[in-house]
Design a protein around this motif. Structure first.
Motif, PDB file in Angstrom:
ATOM      1  N   GLY A  53       9.989  -1.572  14.337  1.00 41.11           N
ATOM      2  CA  GLY A  53      10.171  -2.832  13.906  1.00 41.11           C
ATOM      3  C   GLY A  53       9.020  -3.501  12.989  1.00 41.11           C
ATOM      4  O   GLY A  53       9.085  -5.028  12.884  1.00 41.11           O
ATOM      5  N   ILE A  54       8.634  -2.552  12.475  1.00 42.16           N
ATOM      6  CA  ILE A  54       7.595  -3.148  11.266  1.00 42.16           C
ATOM      7  C   ILE A  54       8.344  -3.655  10.187  1.00 42.16           C
ATOM      8  O   ILE A  54       9.068  -3.110   9.561  1.00 42.16           O
ATOM      9  CB  ILE A  54       6.396  -1.865  10.890  1.00 42.16           C
ATOM     10  N   ASP A  55       7.763  -5.060   9.866  1.00 42.77           N
ATOM     11  CA  ASP A  55       8.647  -5.489   8.443  1.00 42.77           C
ATOM     12  C   ASP A  55       8.483  -4.773   7.382  1.00 42.77           C
ATOM     13  O   ASP A  55       7.161  -4.415   7.000  1.00 42.77           O
ATOM     14  CB  ASP A  55       7.958  -6.938   8.425  1.00 42.77           C
ATOM     15  N   PRO A  56       9.530  -4.538   6.432  1.00 42.81           N
ATOM     16  CA  PRO A  56       9.157  -3.727   5.395  1.00 42.81           C
ATOM     17  C   PRO A  56       7.949  -4.291   4.394  1.00 42.81           C
ATOM     18  O   PRO A  56       7.419  -3.617   3.705  1.00 42.81           O
ATOM     19  CB  PRO A  56      10.406  -3.586   4.479  1.00 42.81           C
ATOM     20  N   GLY A  57       8.158  -5.520   4.394  1.00 42.58           N
ATOM     21  CA  GLY A  57       7.070  -6.370   3.463  1.00 42.58           C
ATOM     22  C   GLY A  57       5.638  -6.104   3.929  1.00 42.58           C
ATOM     23  O   GLY A  57       4.747  -5.721   3.179  1.00 42.58           O
ATOM     24  N   LEU A  58       5.376  -5.933   5.249  1.00 41.91           N
ATOM     25  CA  LEU A  58       4.175  -5.600   5.885  1.00 41.91           C
ATOM     26  C   LEU A  58       3.655  -4.307   5.502  1.00 41.91           C
ATOM     27  O   LEU A  58       2.421  -3.947   5.239  1.00 41.91           O
ATOM     28  CB  LEU A  58       3.972  -6.136   7.134  1.00 41.91           C
ATOM     29  N   ARG A  59       4.685  -3.494   5.521  1.00 38.10           N
ATOM     30  CA  ARG A  59       4.512  -2.039   5.382  1.00 38.10           C
ATOM     31  C   ARG A  59       3.966  -1.773   3.743  1.00 38.10           C
ATOM     32  O   ARG A  59       3.004  -0.967   3.723  1.00 38.10           O
ATOM     33  CB  ARG A  59       5.830  -1.318   5.424  1.00 38.10           C
ATOM     34  N   GLU A  60       4.660  -2.511   2.928  1.00 40.85           N
ATOM     35  CA  GLU A  60       4.113  -2.519   1.562  1.00 40.85           C
ATOM     36  C   GLU A  60       2.866  -3.048   1.279  1.00 40.85           C
ATOM     37  O   GLU A  60       1.894  -2.710   0.562  1.00 40.85           O
ATOM     38  CB  GLU A  60       5.137  -3.208   0.588  1.00 40.85           C
ATOM     39  N   LEU A  61       2.611  -4.414   2.201  1.00 38.59           N
ATOM     40  CA  LEU A  61       0.991  -4.866   1.904  1.00 38.59           C
ATOM     41  C   LEU A  61       0.082  -3.893   2.699  1.00 38.59           C
ATOM     42  O   LEU A  61      -1.040  -3.668   1.892  1.00 38.59           O
ATOM     43  CB  LEU A  61       1.069  -6.055   2.931  1.00 38.59           C
ATOM     44  N   ILE A  62       0.270  -3.161   3.583  1.00 38.30           N
ATOM     45  CA  ILE A  62      -0.689  -2.122   4.079  1.00 38.30           C
ATOM     46  C   ILE A  62      -0.647  -1.028   3.056  1.00 38.30           C
ATOM     47  O   ILE A  62      -2.050  -0.698   2.737  1.00 38.30           O
ATOM     48  CB  ILE A  62       0.040  -1.475   5.479  1.00 38.30           C
ATOM     49  N   ARG A  63       0.399  -0.650   2.548  1.00 35.81           N
ATOM     50  CA  ARG A  63       0.137   0.519   1.698  1.00 35.81           C
ATOM     51  C   ARG A  63      -0.611  -0.153   0.297  1.00 35.81           C
ATOM     52  O   ARG A  63      -1.452   0.848  -0.267  1.00 35.81           O
ATOM     53  CB  ARG A  63       1.491   1.090   1.116  1.00 35.81           C
ATOM     54  N   LEU A  64      -0.320  -1.049  -0.232  1.00 38.57           N
ATOM     55  CA  LEU A  64      -0.995  -1.767  -1.308  1.00 38.57           C
ATOM     56  C   LEU A  64      -2.688  -1.816  -1.109  1.00 38.57           C
ATOM     57  O   LEU A  64      -3.425  -1.305  -1.838  1.00 38.57           O
ATOM     58  CB  LEU A  64      -0.445  -3.124  -1.529  1.00 38.57           C
ATOM     59  N   ARG A  65      -2.864  -2.396   0.241  1.00 43.30           N
ATOM     60  CA  ARG A  65      -4.274  -2.623   0.535  1.00 43.30           C
ATOM     61  C   ARG A  65      -5.002  -1.242   0.509  1.00 43.30           C
ATOM     62  O   ARG A  65      -6.050  -1.253   0.106  1.00 43.30           O
ATOM     63  CB  ARG A  65      -4.534  -3.513   1.887  1.00 43.30           C
ATOM     64  N   ALA A  66      -4.497  -0.403   1.061  1.00 45.52           N
ATOM     65  CA  ALA A  66      -5.415   1.180   1.138  1.00 45.52           C
ATOM     66  C   ALA A  66      -5.346   1.651  -0.024  1.00 45.52           C
ATOM     67  O   ALA A  66      -6.358   2.271  -0.627  1.00 45.52           O
ATOM     68  CB  ALA A  66      -4.226   2.160   2.010  1.00 45.52           C
ATOM     69  N   SER A  67      -4.362   1.469  -0.878  1.00 43.88           N
ATOM     70  CA  SER A  67      -4.251   1.819  -2.291  1.00 43.88           C
ATOM     71  C   SER A  67      -5.429   1.190  -3.211  1.00 43.88           C
ATOM     72  O   SER A  67      -6.037   1.807  -3.992  1.00 43.88           O
ATOM     73  CB  SER A  67      -3.104   1.797  -3.096  1.00 43.88           C
ATOM     74  N   GLN A  68      -5.541  -0.101  -3.132  1.00 46.87           N
ATOM     75  CA  GLN A  68      -6.724  -0.913  -3.745  1.00 46.87           C
ATOM     76  C   GLN A  68      -8.156  -0.304  -3.211  1.00 46.87           C
ATOM     77  O   GLN A  68      -8.726   0.123  -4.141  1.00 46.87           O
ATOM     78  CB  GLN A  68      -6.543  -2.234  -3.338  1.00 46.87           C
ATOM     79  N   LEU A  69      -8.156  -0.101  -1.971  1.00 46.58           N
ATOM     80  CA  LEU A  69      -9.281   0.446  -1.390  1.00 46.58           C
ATOM     81  C   LEU A  69      -9.729   1.981  -2.066  1.00 46.58           C
ATOM     82  O   LEU A  69     -11.064   2.074  -2.627  1.00 46.58           O
ATOM     83  CB  LEU A  69      -9.425   0.424   0.018  1.00 46.58           C
ATOM     84  N   ASN A  70      -8.613   2.697  -2.285  1.00 45.81           N
ATOM     85  CA  ASN A  70      -9.003   3.899  -2.745  1.00 45.81           C
ATOM     86  C   ASN A  70      -9.021   4.250  -4.142  1.00 45.81           C
ATOM     87  O   ASN A  70      -9.151   5.061  -4.667  1.00 45.81           O
ATOM     88  CB  ASN A  70      -7.945   5.219  -2.095  1.00 45.81           C
ATOM     89  N   GLY A  71      -8.456   2.961  -4.782  1.00 45.14           N
ATOM     90  CA  GLY A  71      -8.400   2.910  -6.386  1.00 45.14           C
ATOM     91  C   GLY A  71      -7.513   3.839  -7.027  1.00 45.14           C
ATOM     92  O   GLY A  71      -7.523   4.507  -7.800  1.00 45.14           O
ATOM     93  N   CYS A  72      -6.240   4.005  -6.081  1.00 47.58           N
ATOM     94  CA  CYS A  72      -5.096   4.746  -6.864  1.00 47.58           C
ATOM     95  C   CYS A  72      -4.143   3.755  -7.619  1.00 47.58           C
ATOM     96  O   CYS A  72      -3.370   3.125  -7.009  1.00 47.58           O
ATOM     97  CB  CYS A  72      -4.445   5.461  -5.701  1.00 47.58           C
ATOM     98  N   ALA A  73      -4.296   3.977  -9.006  1.00 52.24           N
ATOM     99  CA  ALA A  73      -3.516   2.861  -9.934  1.00 52.24           C
ATOM    100  C   ALA A  73      -2.213   3.282  -9.659  1.00 52.24           C
ATOM    101  O   ALA A  73      -1.402   2.011  -9.750  1.00 52.24           O
ATOM    102  CB  ALA A  73      -3.916   3.302 -11.210  1.00 52.24           C
TER     103      ALA A  73
END
Length: 173
Positions: A53-73
């Motif tokens: 039941g994880i909201d898809p919007g939250l799923r994308e925010l999580i993936r966005l934040r990790a990608s920002q930290l890792n520098g994956c354009a």
């Protein structure tokens, strides 16, 4: 104010000359079995998130934040677009990078983003007990397990994307 990517002598938007980022390794072509396995891992993580039941919007925010930290354009671009598709406002998408100081996130989202940062920075944080406790205060154990699956999976994608530069974001609009 002049766009920093626009030459000062430009007369039309078409004069913008963005700098391409060269591919280092065609990872998908050279490691196809592993690439498929990572895709399968991604699908499994999404399935666990959906079941929990994880909201898809939250799923994308999580993936966005990790990608920002890792520098994956590529992944920053992809998950920005996916977050928007799942109804996350542009204001909240832009605020993910400064979520600590932003009032635009719920307690549950903040706990998920905090967990994302701790897992993504694993070698620095060793994921403190307090971070996991904060996540468990907002989510049940199955949801926290699903969050961990999402975070670990995006970090795998980011590792490939940053190292191989095998996927290129495309300018839209």
């Amino acid at each position: 104010m002049t766009d920093i990517a626009t030459p000062t002598n430009a007369t039309a938007p078409s004069a913008v000359a963005y700098v391409g980022i060269p591919q280092r390794v065609d990872f998908d072509a050279l490691a196809p079995a592993f690439s498929r396995a990572v895709s399968d891992l991604n699908e499994a993580a999404i399935g666990e998130a959906d079941r929990a039941g994880i909201d898809p919007g939250l799923r994308e925010l999580i993936r966005l934040r990790a990608s920002q930290l890792n520098g994956c354009a590529y992944c920053v671009d992809l998950h920005t677009r996916d977050a928007e598709k799942h109804g996350v406002s542009l204001q909240r998408i832009h605020a993910v990078v400064i979520w600590h100081d932003s009032p635009f996130f719920t307690a549950a989202e903040r706990a998920a983003l905090q967990l994302t940062e701790a897992v993504t920075r694993l070698s620095e944080t060793h994921v403190p007990d307090a971070v996991v406790a904060d996540a468990l205060a907002e989510f049940d154990e199955a949801q926290v397990a699903a969050l961990i699956a999402l975070i670990v999976t995006i970090n795998v994608w980011n590792g490939i994307g940053v190292t191989a530069r095998c996927w290129t974001p495309r300018l839209r609009g």
